[in-house]
Design a protein around this motif. Structure first.
Motif, PDB file in Angstrom:
ATOM      1  N   TYR A   1      -3.849 -13.020  -3.899  1.00  6.17           N
ATOM      2  CA  TYR A   1      -3.264 -12.251  -2.802  1.00  6.17           C
ATOM      3  C   TYR A   1      -1.843 -12.683  -2.431  1.00  6.17           C
ATOM      4  N   PHE A   2      -1.587 -13.995  -2.356  1.00  5.04           N
ATOM      5  CA  PHE A   2      -0.284 -14.438  -1.851  1.00  5.04           C
ATOM      6  C   PHE A   2       0.860 -14.096  -2.805  1.00  5.04           C
ATOM      7  N   ARG A   3       0.543 -13.684  -4.050  1.00  3.33           N
ATOM      8  CA  ARG A   3       1.597 -13.370  -5.015  1.00  3.33           C
ATOM      9  C   ARG A   3       2.495 -12.232  -4.533  1.00  3.33           C
ATOM     10  N   ALA A   4       1.975 -11.362  -3.676  1.00  2.00           N
ATOM     11  CA  ALA A   4       2.797 -10.273  -3.132  1.00  2.00           C
ATOM     12  C   ALA A   4       3.724 -10.758  -2.026  1.00  2.00           C
ATOM     13  N   PHE A   5       3.472 -11.974  -1.511  1.00  2.00           N
ATOM     14  CA  PHE A   5       4.269 -12.498  -0.397  1.00  2.00           C
ATOM     15  C   PHE A   5       5.132 -13.686  -0.827  1.00  2.00           C
ATOM     16  N   THR A   6       5.495 -13.736  -2.080  1.00  2.00           N
ATOM     17  CA  THR A   6       6.347 -14.808  -2.577  1.00  2.00           C
ATOM     18  C   THR A   6       7.512 -14.207  -3.336  1.00  2.00           C
ATOM     19  N   VAL A   7       8.609 -14.973  -3.431  1.00  2.00           N
ATOM     20  CA  VAL A   7       9.784 -14.471  -4.155  1.00  2.00           C
ATOM     21  C   VAL A   7       9.642 -14.667  -5.652  1.00  2.00           C
ATOM     22  N   ASP A   8       8.628 -15.389  -6.080  1.00  2.00           N
ATOM     23  CA  ASP A   8       8.388 -15.611  -7.507  1.00  2.00           C
ATOM     24  C   ASP A   8       7.835 -14.323  -8.115  1.00  2.00           C
TER      25      ASP A   8
ATOM     26  N   GLU B   1       2.123 -12.933  19.028  1.00  2.00           N
ATOM     27  CA  GLU B   1       2.787 -12.739  20.313  1.00  2.00           C
ATOM     28  C   GLU B   1       4.290 -12.999  20.235  1.00  2.00           C
ATOM     29  N   ASN B   2       4.745 -13.623  19.170  1.00  2.00           N
ATOM     30  CA  ASN B   2       6.164 -13.963  19.038  1.00  2.00           C
ATOM     31  C   ASN B   2       6.965 -12.917  18.270  1.00  2.00           C
ATOM     32  N   TYR B   3       6.347 -11.760  17.960  1.00  2.00           N
ATOM     33  CA  TYR B   3       7.040 -10.766  17.140  1.00  2.00           C
ATOM     34  C   TYR B   3       6.886  -9.353  17.691  1.00  2.00           C
ATOM     35  N   TYR B   4       7.884  -8.520  17.384  1.00  2.00           N
ATOM     36  CA  TYR B   4       7.776  -7.062  17.431  1.00  2.00           C
ATOM     37  C   TYR B   4       7.861  -6.578  15.980  1.00  2.00           C
ATOM     38  N   ILE B   5       7.115  -5.533  15.640  1.00  2.00           N
ATOM     39  CA  ILE B   5       7.093  -4.976  14.284  1.00  2.00           C
ATOM     40  C   ILE B   5       7.573  -3.530  14.341  1.00  2.00           C
ATOM     41  N   ASP B   6       8.435  -3.134  13.371  1.00  2.00           N
ATOM     42  CA  ASP B   6       8.846  -1.726  13.318  1.00  2.00           C
ATOM     43  C   ASP B   6       8.970  -1.207  11.893  1.00  2.00           C
ATOM     44  N   GLY B   7       8.386  -1.912  10.912  1.00  2.00           N
ATOM     45  CA  GLY B   7       8.435  -1.398   9.559  1.00  2.00           C
ATOM     46  C   GLY B   7       7.897  -2.393   8.546  1.00  2.00           C
ATOM     47  N   TYR B   8       7.969  -2.012   7.261  1.00  2.00           N
ATOM     48  CA  TYR B   8       7.498  -2.887   6.189  1.00  2.00           C
ATOM     49  C   TYR B   8       8.242  -2.526   4.901  1.00  2.00           C
TER      50      TYR B   8
ATOM     51  N   ARG C   1      -2.630  -4.549   7.035  1.00  2.00           N
ATOM     52  CA  ARG C   1      -3.033  -4.394   5.637  1.00  2.00           C
ATOM     53  C   ARG C   1      -2.511  -3.071   5.078  1.00  2.00           C
ATOM     54  N   TRP C   2      -2.417  -3.058   3.736  1.00  2.00           N
ATOM     55  CA  TRP C   2      -2.071  -1.850   2.993  1.00  2.00           C
ATOM     56  C   TRP C   2      -3.322  -1.409   2.250  1.00  2.00           C
ATOM     57  N   TYR C   3      -3.802  -0.217   2.576  1.00  2.00           N
ATOM     58  CA  TYR C   3      -5.048   0.307   2.000  1.00  2.00           C
ATOM     59  C   TYR C   3      -4.659   1.349   0.948  1.00  2.00           C
ATOM     60  N   PHE C   4      -4.750   0.961  -0.325  1.00  2.00           N
ATOM     61  CA  PHE C   4      -4.287   1.803  -1.425  1.00  2.00           C
ATOM     62  C   PHE C   4      -5.418   2.712  -1.909  1.00  2.00           C
ATOM     63  N   THR C   5      -5.078   3.981  -2.063  1.00  2.00           N
ATOM     64  CA  THR C   5      -6.093   4.972  -2.440  1.00  2.00           C
ATOM     65  C   THR C   5      -5.802   5.664  -3.765  1.00  2.00           C
TER      66      THR C   5
ATOM     67  N   LEU D   1       1.100  -5.047  -7.056  1.00  2.00           N
ATOM     68  CA  LEU D   1       2.086  -5.110  -5.990  1.00  2.00           C
ATOM     69  C   LEU D   1       2.875  -6.406  -6.138  1.00  2.00           C
ATOM     70  N   GLY D   2       4.213  -6.276  -6.318  1.00  2.00           N
ATOM     71  CA  GLY D   2       5.049  -7.454  -6.509  1.00  2.00           C
ATOM     72  C   GLY D   2       5.636  -7.997  -5.226  1.00  2.00           C
ATOM     73  N   THR D   3       5.891  -7.104  -4.242  1.00  2.00           N
ATOM     74  CA  THR D   3       6.495  -7.512  -2.975  1.00  2.00           C
ATOM     75  C   THR D   3       5.864  -6.747  -1.831  1.00  2.00           C
ATOM     76  N   ALA D   4       5.534  -7.465  -0.767  1.00  2.00           N
ATOM     77  CA  ALA D   4       5.077  -6.859   0.482  1.00  2.00           C
ATOM     78  C   ALA D   4       5.566  -7.748   1.616  1.00  2.00           C
ATOM     79  N   ASN D   5       6.040  -7.118   2.691  1.00  2.00           N
ATOM     80  CA  ASN D   5       6.475  -7.886   3.859  1.00  2.00           C
ATOM     81  C   ASN D   5       6.551  -6.970   5.065  1.00  2.00           C
ATOM     82  N   LEU D   6       6.685  -7.574   6.224  1.00  2.00           N
ATOM     83  CA  LEU D   6       6.789  -6.844   7.483  1.00  2.00           C
ATOM     84  C   LEU D   6       8.188  -7.015   8.044  1.00  2.00           C
ATOM     85  N   TYR D   7       8.746  -5.943   8.590  1.00  2.00           N
ATOM     86  CA  TYR D   7      10.023  -6.021   9.282  1.00  2.00           C
ATOM     87  C   TYR D   7       9.765  -6.191  10.775  1.00  2.00           C
ATOM     88  N   GLY D   8      10.557  -7.053  11.397  1.00  2.00           N
ATOM     89  CA  GLY D   8      10.360  -7.232  12.827  1.00  2.00           C
ATOM     90  C   GLY D   8      11.458  -8.039  13.471  1.00  2.00           C
TER      91      GLY D   8
END
Length: 668
Positions: A438-445, A477-484, A540-544, A553-560
């Motif tokens: 799972y963490f492979r989508a959240f790393t720069v490698d 509680e330390n973040y606002y989110i508005d995209g990904y 989460r991203w629910y792929f259909t 998935l090579g990259t996933a992240n949240l904007y905030g």
């Protein structure tokens, strides 16, 4: 004349010589206070402070040195003469005010039950401390834990002392200390029956490298006593290391390990024994950001501290090893750094520390210090009352966001990754293997990516579908989110359709975005916006749908944004309803308002006219009646021979007749 001058010189010399002969020679030697010490106690701030008094061993010297330990400080004062206890107390108090401030006060911490800083019911050590005031960040800024002893083992195969293992090393006899406990042997292996090796057990609070070595030397583990030859024979467990990483082990957060020290003990087999083991430091080199930053000084609630100061952002604690002053044997002011910290808890707004002499924890409080937040208690149910009209709801407002947003998920190196914010956890519906986890989508490698497990189709390489990937935020509680942002894993390795969802319990999910043909086939990063909101615990991203048999998935992240950088304007209340209309309608026209004002003016005018007429009539009648009474009175002035009472009777009769006449006139 010459004789007179010589006589004056000799006289002056006789005056100077005695002072020279009997002058204090203390400045001509280094004071030696190694003689016998006299102890006495004084009560300071409700703490019994023990002082020692030692005199310089030079017989002609009058200097005396006074020492005492107080909280994290050591008091030392050199006097050129002996002081009374009251004088020592005064000098100590002047010194104490310089260390903690003139307005500070001390309160003993109740550690018998759970308090604001006590981690659990019945616990003794406040947050940031282990047993006996031992802190989790030392005076050099190193993170450590104080491992508790597990017991002894007699089966220890390694010849070097200090060995980590995730599995129990040999046959363990549990128990931190045994008093008179008797075993036939400490091992099931005859070849190592003369070993009584101390064993420690701990669980990793963070992912990192755990080690023992020179930072903890000398290691005083405790002692072992074996009963033979009709006496107790003691062996001290002591180790000294010259290398920092003498033994180490890499652990993920939550993993446990044993640490065993190889030690031969004479005649431990078949004899009664007792032992006691101390807690020992195991140092930590965290993976990623440790969250501990170093400062030379810091100001908290207008109190400025100097010394070795470390801020641990992971638990909101500030470790203050304060700088303080003493006086040395030459009566010089010397600067020292404490070996024991004062801790400031940023959540409870409290200072507290440990006193080595009394073996107690104490709060240090100052005027205008913030009050610790109270423990929440449920409010009592209000008595039934008449339901008031609802207040107007504030108009909704959008938060004002800073200019730049950022990707909030760090560069993860494992499915559980710890930094100064806490532990980020990546998880999902399934994974193909440990390389494509799972963490492979959240790393720069980009060497590997996340893909789901193989489907149950026989002989097919198709991936499981639908599938999903999720992230847990440690401090939402330390973040606002508005995209990904999303990116496919490579040529032909991507997803087409998905829902972007959030959850607060990782079981019930709510859609934030739904995408068809997301365009990930170009192997580029794609940004997707959602309505700005305070962050939730899980996303989460629910792929259909995927157009290929092996999507990834090579990259996933949240904007905030950081919450502290987001400004939330105060909402403006909606206009209050007009109370002049039934039902609170605020739709009255200007014509209705004009007619209402005209009607009010007419009524006010009529009432004024009636009031004026009534006042005029009353004044007229009053004038006539007054004239009649005056006239009757003048008649009696012309006839003084009439009886006095007759005059008053006639005046009263005239008034009554006048009133009756008016009533008849009104009735018509």
């Amino acid at each position: 004349m010459v004789k007179k001058i010589l006589a004056i010189i000799m006289a002056l010399s006789l005056l100077v010589v005695p002072y020279t002969v009997f002058a204090d020679t203390s400045s001509e030697h280094t004071h030696d206070f190694s003689g016998n010490a006299i102890s006495f106690g004084l009560d300071v701030d409700g703490i019994s402070v023990q002082f020692t008094e030692t005199s310089c061993i030079e017989s002609s010297c009058t200097y005396v040195k006074y020492d005492a330990d107080f909280l994290v400080f050591h008091f030392s004062y050199v006097s050129d003469t002996h002081l009374s206890p009251d004088e020592v107390s005064k000098k100590f108090w002047e010194w104490r005010l310089k260390q903690l401030g003139k307005d500070s006060s001390l309160d003993k911490m109740d550690t018998t039950n759970a308090g604001t800083n006590i981690p659990a019911a019945g616990g003794r050590n406040p947050k940031g401390y282990s047993v006996d005031g031992k802190a989790y960040v030392d005076s050099n800024g190193k993170s450590l834990l104080w491992a508790e002893p597990f017991g002894l083992t007699g089966s220890f195969g390694l010849s070097t002392e200090g060995s980590f293992s995730k599995d129990a090393p040999g046959y363990l006899h549990a128990g931190a200390s045994g008093s008179g406990a008797s075993f036939p042997s400490l091992s099931d292996d005859v070849s190592s029956a003369n070993r009584a090796a101390p064993v420690y057990y701990f669980t990793a609070p963070v992912s990192g490298l755990y080690y023992i070595g020179v930072d903890g030397s000398p290691y005083d583990l405790g002692s072992f006593n074996s009963f033979y030859n009709n006496t107790w024979n003691r062996t001290d467990y002591e180790f000294t290391y010259t290398d920092t990483f003498h033994r180490s082990i890499s652990l993920n957060k939550g993993e446990s390990a044993y640490l065993t020290f190889n030690y031969n003990v004479t005649y431990c087999s078949g004899n009664a024994y007792k032992y006691f083991l101390n807690n020992i430091p195991i140092f930590i080199e965290p993976f990623g950001d440790s969250g501990v930053t170093n400062q030379n000084n810091i100001t908290i609630n207008n109190n400025t501290w100097n010394g070795n100061i470390y801020v641990d952002n992971s638990n909101n604690l500030t470790y203050i090893y304060p700088q303080y002053t003493t006086v040395n044997e030459k009566n010089e002011t010397v600067t020292n750094i404490s070996n024991t910290p004062i801790i400031y808890n940023n959540e409870t707004y409290q200072y507290y520390t440990y006193d080595q002499t009394t073996k107690n924890y104490y709060y240090i409080t100052y005027p205008n210090q913030p009050t610790p937040p109270p423990t929440a208690t449920p409010s009592p149910s209000p008595a039934p009352t008449e339901t008031p009209s609802p207040s107007p709801s504030p108009a909704p407002v959008e938060p004002i966001l800073p200019a730049n947003r950022f990707r909030i998920i760090p560069n993860m190196t494992g499915n559980n990754f710890t930094d100064s914010h806490g532990t980020w956890s990546a998880f999902g519906s399934s994974e193909y293997s440990s390389l494509y986890t799972y963490f492979r989508a959240f790393t720069v490698d980009s060497s590997y990516w996340w893909t789901s497990s193989q489907s149950k189709k026989s002989g097919s390489y198709d991936r499981e579908m639908p599938c999903w990937l999720a992230i847990e935020i440690p401090d939402p509680e330390n973040y606002y989110i508005d995209g990904y942002v999303l990116k496919g894993a490579g040529s032909g390795i991507y997803f087409d359709d998905w829902q972007f969802q959030y959850s607060d319990d990782s079981s019930t999910w709510t859609d934030l975005d739904s995408v068809s043909d997301g365009g990930l086939k170009d192997q580029k990063e794609h940004d997707f916006n959602v309505a700005v909101h305070k962050a939730h615990k899980y996303y989460r991203w629910y792929f259909t749908k995927a157009p290929v048999s092996w999507p990834g998935l090579g990259t996933a992240n949240l904007y905030g944004y950081n919450s502290k950088d987001v400004v939330t304007p105060t909402p403006s209340p909606s206009p209050a309803p007009d109370p002049g209309k039934p039902g609170g309608s605020s739709g009255s026209s200007w014509w209705d308002k004009l007619l209402s004002k005209i009607g009010d003016a007419i009524i006010d005018g009529l009432l004024g006219a009636v009031s004026a007429v009534l006042k005029l009539i009353f004044k007229l009648f009053s004038t006539i009646l007054s004239w009649i009474i005056w006239a009757v009175s003048r008649v009696f002035d012309l006839l003084p021979f009439l009886p006095p009472g007759l005059g008053g009777l006639l005046v009263g009769g005239v008034v009554v007749c006048f009133v009756i006449g008016i009533i008849k006139f009104i009735r018509g």
